[in-house]
Motif scaffolding. Structure first.
Motif, short mmCIF file in Angstrom:
data_model
loop_
_atom_site.label_atom_id
_atom_site.label_comp_id
_atom_site.label_asym_id
_atom_site.label_seq_id
_atom_site.Cartn_x
_atom_site.Cartn_y
_atom_site.Cartn_z
N ARG A 87 -3.51 63.60 -63.14
CA ARG A 87 -3.09 62.57 -62.19
C ARG A 87 -4.22 61.88 -61.46
NH1 ARG A 87 1.66 66.51 -60.61
NH2 ARG A 87 3.11 65.87 -62.23
N THR A 88 -5.44 62.35 -61.65
CA THR A 88 -6.58 61.74 -60.98
C THR A 88 -6.86 60.36 -61.56
OG1 THR A 88 -7.59 63.87 -60.48
CG2 THR A 88 -9.08 61.98 -60.59
N MET A 89 -7.23 59.43 -60.67
CA MET A 89 -7.66 58.11 -61.11
C MET A 89 -9.19 58.15 -61.19
SD MET A 89 -5.07 55.74 -58.87
CE MET A 89 -5.80 54.24 -59.48
N TYR A 90 -9.71 58.24 -62.40
CA TYR A 90 -11.14 58.38 -62.63
C TYR A 90 -11.83 57.02 -62.56
CZ TYR A 90 -9.78 63.01 -64.21
OH TYR A 90 -9.26 64.28 -64.27
N PRO A 91 -13.02 56.95 -61.98
CA PRO A 91 -13.73 55.67 -61.87
C PRO A 91 -14.11 55.08 -63.23
CG PRO A 91 -14.70 57.30 -60.40
CD PRO A 91 -13.70 58.02 -61.24
N LEU A 92 -14.46 55.96 -64.18
CA LEU A 92 -14.89 55.49 -65.50
C LEU A 92 -14.11 56.19 -66.60
CD1 LEU A 92 -18.76 55.67 -64.95
CD2 LEU A 92 -17.33 53.62 -64.90
N PRO A 93 -13.83 55.50 -67.68
CA PRO A 93 -13.12 56.14 -68.81
C PRO A 93 -13.86 57.36 -69.34
CG PRO A 93 -13.34 53.76 -69.16
CD PRO A 93 -14.12 54.09 -67.93
N GLU A 94 -15.18 57.32 -69.29
CA GLU A 94 -15.98 58.45 -69.78
C GLU A 94 -15.75 59.70 -68.92
OE1 GLU A 94 -17.97 54.62 -70.93
OE2 GLU A 94 -17.23 55.42 -69.04
N GLN A 95 -15.57 59.49 -67.62
CA GLN A 95 -15.30 60.62 -66.72
C GLN A 95 -13.92 61.21 -67.02
OE1 GLN A 95 -16.10 58.29 -63.21
NE2 GLN A 95 -17.79 59.67 -62.64
N GLN A 96 -12.96 60.35 -67.25
CA GLN A 96 -11.62 60.81 -67.58
C GLN A 96 -11.63 61.59 -68.89
OE1 GLN A 96 -8.64 57.75 -67.81
NE2 GLN A 96 -7.02 59.18 -68.26
N ALA A 97 -12.31 61.07 -69.89
CA ALA A 97 -12.38 61.74 -71.19
C ALA A 97 -13.03 63.11 -71.06
CB ALA A 97 -13.15 60.87 -72.19
N GLU A 98 -14.10 63.19 -70.29
CA GLU A 98 -14.80 64.47 -70.08
C GLU A 98 -13.90 65.47 -69.36
OE1 GLU A 98 -17.97 67.29 -69.97
OE2 GLU A 98 -17.63 65.53 -71.20
N ALA A 99 -13.26 65.04 -68.29
CA ALA A 99 -12.39 65.93 -67.52
C ALA A 99 -11.23 66.45 -68.37
CB ALA A 99 -11.86 65.21 -66.28
N LYS A 100 -10.63 65.60 -69.14
CA LYS A 100 -9.47 66.00 -69.93
C LYS A 100 -9.85 66.79 -71.18
CE LYS A 100 -6.27 62.64 -68.09
NZ LYS A 100 -5.32 61.56 -68.36
N ALA A 101 -11.05 66.58 -71.70
CA ALA A 101 -11.49 67.31 -72.89
C ALA A 101 -11.71 68.79 -72.58
CB ALA A 101 -12.76 66.70 -73.45
N LYS A 102 -12.17 69.09 -71.37
CA LYS A 102 -12.50 70.47 -71.01
C LYS A 102 -11.54 71.07 -69.99
CE LYS A 102 -17.29 69.60 -72.08
NZ LYS A 102 -18.58 69.23 -71.54
N ARG A 103 -10.90 70.22 -69.18
CA ARG A 103 -9.91 70.65 -68.20
C ARG A 103 -10.45 71.77 -67.32
NH1 ARG A 103 -5.63 67.73 -69.11
NH2 ARG A 103 -4.42 68.89 -67.58
N ARG A 104 -11.63 71.57 -66.79
CA ARG A 104 -12.28 72.59 -65.94
C ARG A 104 -11.66 72.62 -64.55
NH1 ARG A 104 -18.58 71.04 -67.11
NH2 ARG A 104 -18.69 71.98 -69.17
N MET A 105 -11.63 73.80 -63.98
CA MET A 105 -11.28 73.96 -62.57
C MET A 105 -12.20 75.03 -62.01
SD MET A 105 -7.62 75.97 -62.69
CE MET A 105 -6.79 74.70 -63.61
N GLY A 106 -12.21 75.19 -60.73
CA GLY A 106 -13.10 76.17 -60.11
C GLY A 106 -12.41 76.94 -59.00
N LEU A 107 -11.53 77.87 -59.36
CA LEU A 107 -10.91 78.71 -58.35
C LEU A 107 -11.98 79.59 -57.74
CD1 LEU A 107 -7.71 79.81 -60.31
CD2 LEU A 107 -7.95 77.90 -58.71
N GLY A 108 -12.02 79.67 -56.43
CA GLY A 108 -13.11 80.36 -55.76
C GLY A 108 -12.69 81.59 -54.99
N TYR A 109 -13.64 82.13 -54.27
CA TYR A 109 -13.48 83.40 -53.58
C TYR A 109 -13.70 83.30 -52.08
CZ TYR A 109 -13.49 85.61 -58.15
OH TYR A 109 -13.16 86.00 -59.41
N THR A 110 -13.54 82.14 -51.50
CA THR A 110 -13.77 81.98 -50.06
C THR A 110 -12.90 82.96 -49.27
OG1 THR A 110 -14.35 79.66 -50.33
CG2 THR A 110 -13.68 80.36 -48.13
N GLY A 111 -13.52 83.70 -48.40
CA GLY A 111 -12.82 84.64 -47.53
C GLY A 111 -12.67 86.04 -48.10
#
Length: 160
Positions: free
Chosen positions: A43-67
């Motif tokens: 659902r993100t509106m990516y500034p560049l098509p290349e950014q969208q392609a990169e994000a969707k190709a790998k579908r990375r997220m970063g769940l963290g350990y704060t606290g």
């Protein structure tokens, strides 16, 4: 993480309230977080098509350990002790495996991330590290993963 501390209604050996970790709530929240962040990728509106392609190709997220440190200390373990480290490993392993199980479940519905290659993924150092449970490795091999990366341990202070 302190959200997952359930008071036991008794005092510990230090005269403070004793707590237990609420794994059931933690598990549900992890599943919800993985699904929510996966949806953000679409659902993100990516500034560049290349950014969208990169994000969707790998579908990375970063769940963290704060606290996490405060949570484990509240459970009664002094920072850096053997008991603290064992509790950290127990909660961290649960967190990681639950996140990967959630990604496998989403892959069943929506497919794996486009660059997913089961053989390469399962040959990685992380896959061979012993952190992932056998059922998770089986699910990755036979179903795939929706997300290329799920967990993140950032240097202190960079994302807090």
């Amino acid at each position: 993480m302190v959200k997952y501390l359930r008071p036991l209604g008794i005092l510990n050996s230090n005269g403070r309230m004793a707590y237990e970790f609420d794994y059931e709530q933690f598990e549900q929240d992890i599943k919800d977080a993985v699904r929510a962040v996966d949806n953000v990728i679409d659902r993100t509106m990516y500034p560049l098509p290349e950014q969208q392609a990169e994000a969707k190709a790998k579908r990375r997220m970063g769940l963290g350990y704060t606290g996490m440190a405060n949570c484990i200390e509240t459970l009664g373990f002094a920072y850096g002790t053997a008991g603290y480290i064992a509790e950290l490993e127990k909660i961290g392993r649960f967190y990681t495996n639950t996140a990967y199980r959630a990604s496998i479940e989403i892959a069943k519905e929506k497919g794996s991330f486009p660059l997913f290659d089961a053989n390469k993924w399962l040959d990685s150092g992380f896959a061979k590290s012993g952190v992932l449970d056998d059922d998770v490795l089986y699910g990755i091999k036979h179903t795939g993963l929706r997300n290329g990366l799920l967990m993140s341990i950032a240097p202190t202070g960079t994302i807090s």
